[in-house]
Write a protein that holds these residues in place. Sequence first.
Motif, PDB file in Angstrom:
ATOM      1  N   ILE A  12       2.870  23.268  72.359  1.00 36.12           N
ATOM      2  CA  ILE A  12       1.863  24.143  71.666  1.00 36.12           C
ATOM      3  C   ILE A  12       2.436  25.637  72.019  1.00 36.12           C
ATOM      4  CG2 ILE A  12      -0.331  25.187  71.353  1.00 36.12           C
ATOM      5  CD1 ILE A  12      -1.609  22.457  72.294  1.00 36.12           C
ATOM      6  N   VAL A  13       2.731  26.381  71.150  1.00 37.18           N
ATOM      7  CA  VAL A  13       3.644  27.518  71.095  1.00 37.18           C
ATOM      8  C   VAL A  13       2.506  28.464  70.426  1.00 37.18           C
ATOM      9  CG1 VAL A  13       5.583  28.948  70.535  1.00 37.18           C
ATOM     10  CG2 VAL A  13       5.846  26.454  71.173  1.00 37.18           C
ATOM     11  N   ALA A  14       2.340  29.672  71.087  1.00 35.80           N
ATOM     12  CA  ALA A  14       1.625  30.856  70.681  1.00 35.80           C
ATOM     13  C   ALA A  14       2.574  31.738  70.144  1.00 35.80           C
ATOM     14  CB  ALA A  14       0.572  31.404  71.427  1.00 35.80           C
ATOM     15  N   ALA A  15       2.752  32.086  68.859  1.00 37.82           N
ATOM     16  CA  ALA A  15       3.690  33.114  68.329  1.00 37.82           C
ATOM     17  C   ALA A  15       3.467  33.573  67.060  1.00 37.82           C
ATOM     18  CB  ALA A  15       5.241  32.508  68.178  1.00 37.82           C
ATOM     19  N   ASN A  16       3.674  34.931  66.932  1.00 39.87           N
ATOM     20  CA  ASN A  16       3.472  35.561  65.520  1.00 39.87           C
ATOM     21  C   ASN A  16       4.425  34.701  64.520  1.00 39.87           C
ATOM     22  OD1 ASN A  16       1.304  36.802  66.312  1.00 39.87           O
ATOM     23  ND2 ASN A  16       2.263  38.361  66.930  1.00 39.87           N
ATOM     24  N   ASP A  17       4.609  34.963  63.259  1.00 42.90           N
ATOM     25  CA  ASP A  17       5.364  34.301  62.565  1.00 42.90           C
ATOM     26  C   ASP A  17       6.889  34.977  62.509  1.00 42.90           C
ATOM     27  OD1 ASP A  17       4.411  36.690  61.288  1.00 42.90           O
ATOM     28  OD2 ASP A  17       4.836  36.022  59.381  1.00 42.90           O
ATOM     29  N   THR A  50      -5.163  35.765  78.805  1.00 42.35           N
ATOM     30  CA  THR A  50      -4.675  34.954  79.803  1.00 42.35           C
ATOM     31  C   THR A  50      -5.586  33.589  79.738  1.00 42.35           C
ATOM     32  OG1 THR A  50      -6.828  35.893  81.302  1.00 42.35           O
ATOM     33  CG2 THR A  50      -4.437  36.628  81.539  1.00 42.35           C
ATOM     34  N   GLY A  51      -6.688  33.565  79.159  1.00 43.20           N
ATOM     35  CA  GLY A  51      -7.327  32.387  78.857  1.00 43.20           C
ATOM     36  C   GLY A  51      -6.618  31.187  77.899  1.00 43.20           C
ATOM     37  N   MET A  52      -5.941  31.796  76.886  1.00 45.73           N
ATOM     38  CA  MET A  52      -5.112  30.799  76.155  1.00 45.73           C
ATOM     39  C   MET A  52      -4.453  29.995  77.159  1.00 45.73           C
ATOM     40  SD  MET A  52      -3.740  33.475  73.170  1.00 45.73           S
ATOM     41  CE  MET A  52      -2.862  31.904  72.320  1.00 45.73           C
ATOM     42  N   MET A  53      -3.663  30.575  78.200  1.00 52.05           N
ATOM     43  CA  MET A  53      -2.856  29.759  79.035  1.00 52.05           C
ATOM     44  C   MET A  53      -3.802  29.009  80.089  1.00 52.05           C
ATOM     45  SD  MET A  53       0.361  32.315  79.010  1.00 52.05           S
ATOM     46  CE  MET A  53       0.502  33.277  77.649  1.00 52.05           C
ATOM     47  N   ARG A  54      -4.688  29.510  80.891  1.00 50.75           N
ATOM     48  CA  ARG A  54      -5.610  29.063  81.779  1.00 50.75           C
ATOM     49  C   ARG A  54      -6.064  27.823  81.216  1.00 50.75           C
ATOM     50  NH1 ARG A  54      -7.856  34.860  84.047  1.00 50.75           N
ATOM     51  NH2 ARG A  54      -5.963  35.359  85.385  1.00 50.75           N
ATOM     52  N   ASP A  55      -6.573  27.771  79.993  1.00 46.81           N
ATOM     53  CA  ASP A  55      -7.323  26.816  79.455  1.00 46.81           C
ATOM     54  C   ASP A  55      -6.438  25.841  78.679  1.00 46.81           C
ATOM     55  OD1 ASP A  55      -9.605  28.197  80.094  1.00 46.81           O
ATOM     56  OD2 ASP A  55      -9.968  29.103  78.255  1.00 46.81           O
ATOM     57  N   ASN A  56      -5.120  25.925  78.867  1.00 50.71           N
ATOM     58  CA  ASN A  56      -4.233  25.074  78.316  1.00 50.71           C
ATOM     59  C   ASN A  56      -4.145  25.050  76.758  1.00 50.71           C
ATOM     60  OD1 ASN A  56      -1.976  23.354  79.297  1.00 50.71           O
ATOM     61  ND2 ASN A  56      -3.049  21.568  79.062  1.00 50.71           N
ATOM     62  N   ARG A  57      -4.615  25.981  76.197  1.00 53.13           N
ATOM     63  CA  ARG A  57      -4.337  26.300  74.764  1.00 53.13           C
ATOM     64  C   ARG A  57      -3.117  26.219  73.993  1.00 53.13           C
ATOM     65  NH1 ARG A  57      -8.557  30.525  73.396  1.00 53.13           N
ATOM     66  NH2 ARG A  57      -8.715  31.040  75.605  1.00 53.13           N
ATOM     67  N   CYS A  58      -2.059  26.700  75.213  1.00 53.05           N
ATOM     68  CA  CYS A  58      -0.657  26.900  74.811  1.00 53.05           C
ATOM     69  C   CYS A  58       0.297  26.512  75.742  1.00 53.05           C
ATOM     70  CB  CYS A  58      -0.407  28.052  73.823  1.00 53.05           C
ATOM     71  SG  CYS A  58      -0.478  29.731  75.119  1.00 53.05           S
ATOM     72  N   ASP A  59       1.324  26.180  75.485  1.00 53.82           N
ATOM     73  CA  ASP A  59       2.138  25.964  76.718  1.00 53.82           C
ATOM     74  C   ASP A  59       3.025  27.480  77.058  1.00 53.82           C
ATOM     75  OD1 ASP A  59       1.843  23.135  77.110  1.00 53.82           O
ATOM     76  OD2 ASP A  59       2.690  23.059  75.005  1.00 53.82           O
ATOM     77  N   VAL A  60       3.475  28.134  76.045  1.00 52.33           N
ATOM     78  CA  VAL A  60       4.062  29.118  75.888  1.00 52.33           C
ATOM     79  C   VAL A  60       3.803  30.250  74.948  1.00 52.33           C
ATOM     80  CG1 VAL A  60       6.117  28.502  74.600  1.00 52.33           C
ATOM     81  CG2 VAL A  60       6.569  29.960  76.308  1.00 52.33           C
ATOM     82  N   ALA A  61       3.649  31.294  75.428  1.00 58.34           N
ATOM     83  CA  ALA A  61       3.474  32.638  74.290  1.00 58.34           C
ATOM     84  C   ALA A  61       4.588  33.514  74.315  1.00 58.34           C
ATOM     85  CB  ALA A  61       2.335  33.217  74.576  1.00 58.34           C
ATOM     86  N   LEU A  62       4.956  33.949  72.955  1.00 56.17           N
ATOM     87  CA  LEU A  62       5.940  34.635  72.557  1.00 56.17           C
ATOM     88  C   LEU A  62       5.145  36.177  72.063  1.00 56.17           C
ATOM     89  CD1 LEU A  62       8.459  32.405  71.361  1.00 56.17           C
ATOM     90  CD2 LEU A  62       8.990  33.869  73.076  1.00 56.17           C
ATOM     91  N   THR A  63       5.451  37.102  72.771  1.00 57.62           N
ATOM     92  CA  THR A  63       4.713  38.343  72.248  1.00 57.62           C
ATOM     93  C   THR A  63       5.109  39.751  72.940  1.00 57.62           C
ATOM     94  OG1 THR A  63       2.461  39.498  72.150  1.00 57.62           O
ATOM     95  CG2 THR A  63       2.949  37.979  73.981  1.00 57.62           C
ATOM     96  N   PRO A  64       5.196  40.864  72.083  1.00 52.06           N
ATOM     97  CA  PRO A  64       5.372  42.041  72.693  1.00 52.06           C
ATOM     98  C   PRO A  64       4.371  42.587  73.578  1.00 52.06           C
ATOM     99  CG  PRO A  64       5.519  42.207  70.449  1.00 52.06           C
ATOM    100  CD  PRO A  64       4.927  40.855  70.654  1.00 52.06           C
ATOM    101  N   PHE A  65       3.048  41.856  73.768  1.00 50.75           N
ATOM    102  CA  PHE A  65       1.910  42.317  74.427  1.00 50.75           C
ATOM    103  C   PHE A  65       1.423  41.008  75.257  1.00 50.75           C
ATOM    104  CE2 PHE A  65       1.678  44.099  70.038  1.00 50.75           C
ATOM    105  CZ  PHE A  65       2.016  45.426  70.491  1.00 50.75           C
ATOM    106  N   PRO A  66       2.345  40.647  76.400  1.00 51.40           N
ATOM    107  CA  PRO A  66       1.964  39.763  77.189  1.00 51.40           C
ATOM    108  C   PRO A  66       0.541  39.892  78.162  1.00 51.40           C
ATOM    109  CG  PRO A  66       3.768  40.834  78.372  1.00 51.40           C
ATOM    110  CD  PRO A  66       3.566  41.369  76.943  1.00 51.40           C
TER     111      PRO A  66
END
Length: 210
Positions: A12-17, A50-66
Amino acid sequence: HFDPRTEDLHFIVAANDMQRDLLFPQLIRETEAQGVYASFDFIPSGHPTTGMMRDNRCDVALTPFPPVASDIIQKRVLEGNMMCFYDGEVREPPKTWEEYCQCDHVTVRFPDGGTSQRALTGMDKTGLRNARIAVPNFGALPSYVKGSQKIATEMDLMKLSSLRELDMAPLPTKSNPVHVYMSWHRRSDSEPSQVWLRKNIERIARAIKL
């Protein structure tokens, strides 16, 4: 022993288009050519929490605003500059800050309410008009800019993906570079499939050139 060709890989990847379309089509093509058939679910990252990753809603996120927290790891993978995107058949790019401020702007608004103009940093924004049109993703920008006097201010790497059909020019004033980070939770730092995914993201990102 970890062999991605024999594993049932799902990410599960969190990323904008922009990040999604810039990195993952090539990553998937190249890994499939190696006999690896991973499945991916892409979700919008916006400004990830932080909740997205702590709750296992994504494996990795790509963003300018980590998200910043002791249990979240981040690594810079892309760098670019904010640029002016416009339709060169209709107009010239703004040549002065005053002209730029008076332009009709289009921006991307994320689910949390923030906009892509947040990436404009290191400059005095006095006089800058708020965007009159806000769309939900970068791929929607060309429809509103093409054939009009409107402009969009986005990262230069979008010329390779979402904004390839628009013309691009430097801003009339200097802005700080934009960095895109890959973020993940500490619990997956050594998990073999997650390490494999992150290494491939980094490999593709290193090869991207304007």
